[in-house]
Scaffold this motif. Structure first.
Motif, PDB file in Angstrom:
ATOM      1  N   THR A 101       0.857  -1.182   0.000  1.00 10.56           N
ATOM      2  CA  THR A 101       0.000   0.000   0.000  1.00 10.56           C
ATOM      3  C   THR A 101       0.899   1.240   0.000  1.00 10.56           C
ATOM      4  O   THR A 101       2.107   1.143   0.207  1.00 10.56           O
ATOM      5  N   ASP A 102       0.312   2.407  -0.182  1.00 15.23           N
ATOM      6  CA  ASP A 102       1.096   3.642  -0.129  1.00 15.23           C
ATOM      7  C   ASP A 102       1.732   3.819   1.249  1.00 15.23           C
ATOM      8  O   ASP A 102       2.888   4.244   1.355  1.00 15.23           O
ATOM      9  N   LYS A 103       0.997   3.494   2.295  1.00 10.80           N
ATOM     10  CA  LYS A 103       1.518   3.615   3.659  1.00 10.80           C
ATOM     11  C   LYS A 103       2.722   2.683   3.856  1.00 10.80           C
ATOM     12  O   LYS A 103       3.735   3.079   4.435  1.00 10.80           O
ATOM     13  N   GLN A 104       2.606   1.456   3.366  1.00 13.51           N
ATOM     14  CA  GLN A 104       3.710   0.505   3.503  1.00 13.51           C
ATOM     15  C   GLN A 104       4.925   0.954   2.677  1.00 13.51           C
ATOM     16  O   GLN A 104       6.066   0.834   3.132  1.00 13.51           O
ATOM     17  N   THR A 105       4.676   1.469   1.487  1.00 15.38           N
ATOM     18  CA  THR A 105       5.770   1.961   0.646  1.00 15.38           C
ATOM     19  C   THR A 105       6.502   3.091   1.340  1.00 15.38           C
ATOM     20  O   THR A 105       7.733   3.118   1.387  1.00 15.38           O
ATOM     21  N   ASN A 106       5.763   4.024   1.923  1.00 19.89           N
ATOM     22  CA  ASN A 106       6.379   5.134   2.641  1.00 19.89           C
ATOM     23  C   ASN A 106       7.150   4.641   3.870  1.00 19.89           C
ATOM     24  O   ASN A 106       8.213   5.183   4.196  1.00 19.89           O
ATOM     25  N   ARG A 107       6.624   3.637   4.544  1.00 18.06           N
ATOM     26  CA  ARG A 107       7.316   3.061   5.701  1.00 18.06           C
ATOM     27  C   ARG A 107       8.674   2.502   5.274  1.00 18.06           C
ATOM     28  O   ARG A 107       9.689   2.717   5.924  1.00 18.06           O
ATOM     29  N   LEU A 108       8.689   1.791   4.145  1.00 17.89           N
ATOM     30  CA  LEU A 108       9.949   1.219   3.663  1.00 17.89           C
ATOM     31  C   LEU A 108      10.913   2.293   3.179  1.00 17.89           C
ATOM     32  O   LEU A 108      12.127   2.206   3.431  1.00 17.89           O
ATOM     33  N   ILE A 109      10.408   3.309   2.510  1.00 13.24           N
ATOM     34  CA  ILE A 109      11.274   4.410   2.056  1.00 13.24           C
ATOM     35  C   ILE A 109      11.953   5.052   3.254  1.00 13.24           C
ATOM     36  O   ILE A 109      13.173   5.292   3.240  1.00 13.24           O
ATOM     37  N   SER A 110      11.201   5.302   4.294  1.00 15.42           N
ATOM     38  CA  SER A 110      11.753   5.893   5.513  1.00 15.42           C
ATOM     39  C   SER A 110      12.764   4.960   6.173  1.00 15.42           C
ATOM     40  O   SER A 110      13.843   5.381   6.598  1.00 15.42           O
ATOM     41  N   LEU A 111      12.426   3.696   6.248  1.00 12.97           N
ATOM     42  CA  LEU A 111      13.308   2.698   6.867  1.00 12.97           C
ATOM     43  C   LEU A 111      14.612   2.576   6.082  1.00 12.97           C
ATOM     44  O   LEU A 111      15.702   2.555   6.656  1.00 12.97           O
ATOM     45  N   PHE A 112      14.505   2.517   4.759  1.00 12.00           N
ATOM     46  CA  PHE A 112      15.677   2.306   3.912  1.00 12.00           C
ATOM     47  C   PHE A 112      16.560   3.556   3.809  1.00 12.00           C
ATOM     48  O   PHE A 112      17.717   3.468   3.388  1.00 12.00           O
ATOM     49  N   ALA A 113      16.032   4.720   4.183  1.00 13.71           N
ATOM     50  CA  ALA A 113      16.819   5.953   4.135  1.00 13.71           C
ATOM     51  C   ALA A 113      17.881   5.989   5.234  1.00 13.71           C
ATOM     52  O   ALA A 113      18.862   6.723   5.124  1.00 13.71           O
ATOM     53  N   ASP A 114      17.710   5.203   6.270  1.00 11.71           N
ATOM     54  CA  ASP A 114      18.664   5.157   7.382  1.00 11.71           C
ATOM     55  C   ASP A 114      19.810   4.211   7.036  1.00 11.71           C
ATOM     56  O   ASP A 114      19.606   3.023   6.808  1.00 11.71           O
ATOM     57  N   GLU A 115      21.027   4.745   7.001  1.00 11.90           N
ATOM     58  CA  GLU A 115      22.197   3.944   6.634  1.00 11.90           C
ATOM     59  C   GLU A 115      22.427   2.762   7.563  1.00 11.90           C
ATOM     60  O   GLU A 115      23.056   1.776   7.167  1.00 11.90           O
ATOM     61  N   LYS A 116      21.924   2.830   8.779  1.00 16.46           N
ATOM     62  CA  LYS A 116      22.095   1.720   9.724  1.00 16.46           C
ATOM     63  C   LYS A 116      21.333   0.474   9.272  1.00 16.46           C
ATOM     64  O   LYS A 116      21.602  -0.617   9.735  1.00 16.46           O
ATOM     65  N   HIS A 117      20.401   0.646   8.356  1.00 20.59           N
ATOM     66  CA  HIS A 117      19.560  -0.458   7.908  1.00 20.59           C
ATOM     67  C   HIS A 117      19.999  -1.018   6.550  1.00 20.59           C
ATOM     68  O   HIS A 117      19.245  -1.750   5.912  1.00 20.59           O
ATOM     69  N   ILE A 118      21.229  -0.715   6.144  1.00 23.08           N
ATOM     70  CA  ILE A 118      21.698  -1.123   4.811  1.00 23.08           C
ATOM     71  C   ILE A 118      21.656  -2.632   4.609  1.00 23.08           C
ATOM     72  O   ILE A 118      21.352  -3.108   3.518  1.00 23.08           O
ATOM     73  N   ASP A 119      21.925  -3.413   5.669  1.00 25.06           N
ATOM     74  CA  ASP A 119      21.864  -4.880   5.529  1.00 25.06           C
ATOM     75  C   ASP A 119      20.442  -5.347   5.244  1.00 25.06           C
ATOM     76  O   ASP A 119      20.234  -6.278   4.464  1.00 25.06           O
ATOM     77  N   VAL A 120      19.480  -4.695   5.864  1.00 20.75           N
ATOM     78  CA  VAL A 120      18.074  -5.045   5.631  1.00 20.75           C
ATOM     79  C   VAL A 120      17.687  -4.681   4.202  1.00 20.75           C
ATOM     80  O   VAL A 120      17.019  -5.476   3.518  1.00 20.75           O
ATOM     81  N   VAL A 121      18.135  -3.528   3.755  1.00 22.52           N
ATOM     82  CA  VAL A 121      17.836  -3.097   2.375  1.00 22.52           C
ATOM     83  C   VAL A 121      18.407  -4.111   1.388  1.00 22.52           C
ATOM     84  O   VAL A 121      17.713  -4.556   0.460  1.00 22.52           O
ATOM     85  N   ALA A 122      19.654  -4.496   1.588  1.00 27.65           N
ATOM     86  CA  ALA A 122      20.302  -5.442   0.676  1.00 27.65           C
ATOM     87  C   ALA A 122      19.598  -6.801   0.673  1.00 27.65           C
ATOM     88  O   ALA A 122      19.443  -7.404  -0.384  1.00 27.65           O
ATOM     89  N   THR A 123      19.162  -7.256   1.824  1.00 25.37           N
ATOM     90  CA  THR A 123      18.483  -8.541   1.907  1.00 25.37           C
ATOM     91  C   THR A 123      17.089  -8.475   1.290  1.00 25.37           C
ATOM     92  O   THR A 123      16.667  -9.375   0.591  1.00 25.37           O
ATOM     93  N   TRP A 124      16.381  -7.369   1.520  1.00 25.70           N
ATOM     94  CA  TRP A 124      15.039  -7.212   0.986  1.00 25.70           C
ATOM     95  C   TRP A 124      15.084  -7.166  -0.514  1.00 25.70           C
ATOM     96  O   TRP A 124      14.344  -7.787  -1.208  1.00 25.70           O
TER      97      TRP A 124
END
Length: 124
Positions: A101-124
């Protein structure tokens, strides 16, 4: 379905099947158990072994969850709590991109913008 989970059980079952039937088999879908794979390679050398889609999706989801939990522990020093970005996104991370959904997409955009979450981004 073959009763039992061993190379021997599967090979025995395959041995009982007509050769003409075995010669027509092109693809064998199975779980990740190596006994089935080796039995298939030995008894059906022309067939291609593949993992069934359910197992693939489950393995991918397990990997995403493991990396999410590990990143949570590394960045905050604890398990996820309500309100933590990684914890809040745990179900969203398991949703297919085309189903977000748009809400979920925005949640992921916000989450992936944080460099601390780079491993999660790469795995996703």
């Amino acid at each position: 379905m073959v009763e039992g989970k061993s190379k021997k059980v599967f090979k025995t079952w395959l041995d009982q099947q007509p050769q003409a039937w075995k010669d027509k088999i092109e693809i064998v879908a199975m779980d990740g158990f190596t006994g089935f794979k080796t039995a298939s390679q030995e008894e059906l050398p022309k067939a291609t072994e593949v993992m069934d889609p359910f197992r693939v999706v489950r393995l991918v989801g397990d990997a995403v969850n493991e990396v999410r939990r590990r990143t949570q522990q590394k960045t905050l020093g604890r398990r996820g709590h309500k309100g933590d970005p990684l914890y809040s996104a745990r179900r969203t991370l398991l949703t297919g991109h085309d189903l977000l959904t748009d809400k979920q997409t925005n949640r992921l955009i916000s989450l992936f913008a944080d460099e601390k979450h780079i491993d999660v981004v790469a795995t996703w």
